[in-house]
Design an enzyme around this catalytic site. Structure first.
Site, mmCIF file in Angstrom:
data_model
loop_
_atom_site.group_PDB
_atom_site.id
_atom_site.type_symbol
_atom_site.label_atom_id
_atom_site.label_comp_id
_atom_site.label_asym_id
_atom_site.label_seq_id
_atom_site.Cartn_x
_atom_site.Cartn_y
_atom_site.Cartn_z
ATOM 1 N N ALA A 9 -13.629 -6.022 -50.788
ATOM 2 C CA ALA A 9 -12.519 -5.096 -51.022
ATOM 3 C C ALA A 9 -12.783 -3.797 -50.268
ATOM 4 O O ALA A 9 -13.893 -3.277 -50.298
ATOM 5 C CB ALA A 9 -12.365 -4.796 -52.510
ATOM 6 N N CYS A 10 -11.750 -3.304 -49.598
ATOM 7 C CA CYS A 10 -11.835 -1.997 -48.951
ATOM 8 C C CYS A 10 -10.634 -1.176 -49.421
ATOM 9 O O CYS A 10 -9.708 -1.726 -50.024
ATOM 10 C CB CYS A 10 -11.895 -2.123 -47.432
ATOM 11 N N PRO A 11 -10.635 0.123 -49.179
ATOM 12 C CA PRO A 11 -9.566 0.968 -49.719
ATOM 13 C C PRO A 11 -8.144 0.512 -49.378
ATOM 14 O O PRO A 11 -7.273 0.519 -50.236
ATOM 15 C CB PRO A 11 -9.863 2.343 -49.129
ATOM 16 N N GLY A 13 -7.496 -2.600 -48.165
ATOM 17 C CA GLY A 13 -7.440 -4.002 -48.573
ATOM 18 C C GLY A 13 -6.720 -4.895 -47.597
ATOM 19 O O GLY A 13 -6.085 -5.870 -47.987
#
Length: 101
Positions: A9-11, A13
């Site tokens: 998950a990344c900010p 997404g």
């Protein structure tokens, strides 16, 4: 066969979440491990890891740069936390480090 579960998950997404997932899946197969990667992005949770899969896992990896949704599912597991970038750059190391915990 070792079983691994992972969340990416990344900010935002979008791209990096899925690049990390692909890198971990590819490395897991290369190392002959059973791996399932859940992505948490702009479109929600995809390929959700079940309670049974968590219980059966030999290692748990969180390749994340944001809060993991439903993290309480993993409360009894040791979690190897790394950045999304680390998973993309060296997924095999991430898997081996997680198994060593």
């Amino acid at each position: 066969m070792k079983k691994i579960v992972a969340i990416t998950a990344c900010p935002t997404g979008i791209a990096h979440t899925f690049m990390a997932a692909k890198a971990l899946e590819t490395a897991g197969k290369k190392l002959n491990y059973d791996i399932k990667v859940e992505t948490q992005g702009a479109t929600g949770i995809k390929n959700k890891i079940t309670v049974q899969e968590i219980a059966d896992a030999d290692a748990v990896i969180f390749a994340v740069e944001t809060k993991v949704r439903e993290e309480e599912r993993f409360k009894d597991k040791i979690i190897h936390k790394i950045s999304v970038k680390e998973a993309i750059k060296n997924a095999e190391k991430a898997i081996n480090d997680a198994l060593a915990l």
